[in-house]
Design an enzyme around this catalytic site. Structure first.
Site, short mmCIF file in Angstrom:
data_model
loop_
_atom_site.label_atom_id
_atom_site.label_comp_id
_atom_site.label_asym_id
_atom_site.label_seq_id
_atom_site.Cartn_x
_atom_site.Cartn_y
_atom_site.Cartn_z
N ASP A 60 0.86 -1.19 0.00
CA ASP A 60 0.00 0.00 0.00
C ASP A 60 0.90 1.24 0.00
O ASP A 60 1.68 1.43 0.94
CB ASP A 60 -0.90 -0.03 1.24
N THR A 93 -3.33 6.00 -3.84
CA THR A 93 -2.18 6.67 -3.21
C THR A 93 -0.89 6.42 -4.00
O THR A 93 -0.05 7.29 -4.09
CB THR A 93 -1.99 6.17 -1.76
N THR A 94 -0.74 5.21 -4.56
CA THR A 94 0.47 4.89 -5.34
C THR A 94 0.44 5.66 -6.67
O THR A 94 1.44 6.26 -7.06
CB THR A 94 0.54 3.37 -5.61
N ASP A 394 -9.12 0.60 2.54
CA ASP A 394 -9.16 1.05 1.13
C ASP A 394 -10.48 0.63 0.48
O ASP A 394 -11.10 1.42 -0.25
CB ASP A 394 -7.99 0.44 0.34
#
Length: 557
Positions: A60, A93-94, A394
């Site tokens: 994550d 987020t990545t 998530d």
């Protein structure tokens, strides 16, 4: 000859102009490279040692960057992006870090050609407007009541995570939790979905992953006050929630009482006992089965409650108390003499204290219309449970986003490729030098499908050429890269979707942060706090004027 004037302190370090901009770009690229391999279903895991010696095993993006300690200000700014993205939409987020890093990488050659940063920023801003228009054209609505469709979307979003090997379990849990805490205010009020406060995740090591479930109610780690004599199982309980102590009120500070006669001491004790008895009688008048208080509960009060057959729990967290209130329809009361019959919660079907492992857990479940829930996670070890919790958070974020904004866009890099194609088609209409950075945003968007192909071990050049050809033939199509095999496939047929809100937020955050970092032309570091230890201790408070203001506090954190 003129003597050089030094304005800054001797130990401060200053980078200006292009040097500062290139340093920022290098730092942003370094952060993006750290988590580049964690994108997609075939992503690699990162193992991090936290300061306490514990291990964090995750793919994550936000969890990785949260554990990394960086010193460069631009790198810190990039890490803030993933936090913003996580708080805002809970996913992507990545992607946001990789995109922002690529945007800055594309801006580097323009700076070398002496194009002014504000011109690049203007080009980026125009490209952002057009990119959002392209996404709007690709987006289509979804029925939030159709459970199968919702499960598909949530599954495709957490298909890149560790828990996707457990089938649809996480998606089911996330969807049930979000449905449970949704409050529809109707009309202008819209929907309120507060996952943070009302969907609590409880992790208990032991059991198997299949034992995870969403409770129709609340669970917390507490036992009754007198375990032997108070009931541990009550069906259809009447629950009273208190925010006041059921013990004699002590003085705020140290209180001295002077007694001249021995009888006064007995009278004082009697007074204390009578007050507690009065409080318990006020509670008993409403015939509750369970009394839960956030504060203390004395032995005497416990005795009176036990005599009346009432189970009591003390020193519960405020957040847990709020969840119970919402689940069983009770109102938290601040004083025992203000209790009304309507404050008693009657919505719960079962109150039960169960021993799991070495600890006791209280369950208030089978609620009629719970607007709060607990997700109970079981697993082999704490490390696995922590990763499952991150994935579940998530998944809940994705389900929440779809409920609030029920629109989808194709995943697997199809959306980014469509934006790249759309910007390339519209670029000739942009006049002047701005056209270069405008086109560069389109090229930068290809980083997502490229990284997906890289992480699968596919031939990147051939795969991307095929994908470009597909989008050139039919603009706005939903062809992307299958994250499992690295082949070019139609995302509609494959059923890989992403929420519109996540995708739009990712692109906005990435481009806007790249604009912000490009506008920095001066980095001053090494500012030290002034030594104030020389002043007398405990003296008058120091008033800050412009001379003694703390230099670090003046800079934005």
């Amino acid at each position: 000859m003129q003597v050089p004037v030094t304005v800054l302190n001797a130990n401060t370090k200053r980078e200006t102009g292009k040097k500062a901009q290139f340093a920022n770009i290098a730092a942003a690229k370094a952060v993006a490279d750290i988590i580049r391999t964690t994108l997609g279903p075939r992503s690699m895991l990162k193992m991090l040692l936290d300061p306490n010696g514990g291990i964090v095993l995750t793919n994550d993006g936000h969890a990785i960057l949260r554990e990394i300690d960086v010193t460069h200000p631009a790198a810190k700014s990039m890490i803030q992006l993933s936090r913003t993205q996580d708080e805002e939409v809970g996913d992507g987020t990545t992607s946001v870090i990789i995109l922002a890093g690529e945007m800055l990488h594309m801006a580097e050659p323009f700076l070398e050609k002496n194009i002014h940063p504000t011109v690049i920023v203007r080009g980026f801003a125009r490209a952002l407007e057009d990119a959002i228009k392209v996404i709007d054209q690709l987006a289509f609505p979804i029925e939030t009541d159709n459970r199968e469709q919702m499960l598909n979307v949530v599954n495709s979003c957490i298909g890149t995570k560790f828990t996707h090997r457990f089938g649809t379990l996480m998606a089911d849990l996330a969807l049930d939790a979000v449905r449970c805490v949704t409050v529809d205010h109707g009309g202008a009020g819209g929907k309120e979905i507060d996952i943070k406060n009302y969907a609590k995740v409880e992790k208990i090591p032991g059991g198997t992953i299949e034992d995870c479930r969403v409770l129709k109610g609340v669970m917390f780690n507490k036992d009754v006050v007198i375990p032997g004599r108070m009931r541990r199982r009550i069906e259809n309980p009447r629950i009273l929630l208190l925010d006041c102590p059921l013990e004699y009120k002590k003085g705020e500070n140290q209180t001295n009482v002077e007694l001249t006669k021995e009888e006064d001491w007995a009278a004082l004790l009697k007074q204390e006992e009578e007050q507690i008895q009065r409080q318990c009688e006020q509670i008993m008048a409403f015939k509750p089965d369970v009394v839960i208080t956030e504060k203390g509960l004395s032995d005497l009060a416990a005795h009176y409650l036990t005599k009346a057959g009432v189970s009591a729990i003390r020193r519960l967290r405020k957040t847990d108390n709020n969840r119970i209130a919402r689940a069983c329809g009770a109102t938290i009361v601040n004083r025992t003499d203000e209790i009304r019959d309507s404050d008693i919660g009657t919505g719960a079907g079962l109150f039960e204290v169960v021993k799991i492992g070495d600890e006791f857990f209280t369950f208030i479940v089978d609620c009629k219309a719970p607007k709060a829930c607990t997700v109970l996670l079981r697993g082999a070890s704490k490390d696995i449970l922590n990763e499952v919790e991150r994935n579940l958070t998530d998944a809940m974020g994705v389900a929440r986003n779809i409920c609030l904004e029920p629109r989808l866009v194709p995943g697997g890099g199809a959306c980014e490729m469509a934006i790249s194609r759309g910007l390339a088609d519209r670029a000739p209409a942009v006049e002047g030098v701005e056209q270069w950075p405008y086109k560069a945003v389109g090229v930068a968007m290809e980083v997502i499908p490229r990284t997906l192909a890289q992480n699968c071990g596919a031939n990147v050049i051939r795969t991307l050429t095929k994908l470009r050809a597909k989008h050139a033939e039919s603009p706005g199509c939903s062809w992307g890269i299958d994250g499992e095999t690295g082949e070019v496939k139609d995302m509609k047929a494959l059923g890989v979707w992403e929420p519109y809100q996540v995708k739009a937020q990712t692109i906005k955050t990435a481009i806007e942060s790249a604009q912000m970092l490009l506008r920095i032309d001066d980095i001053v570091s090494g500012l030290s706090k002034k030594d104030r230890s020389g002043g007398p201790r405990g003296g008058a408070p120091e008033v800050e004027d412009h001379d003694n203001v703390d230099s670090e506090r003046m800079l934005a954190e």
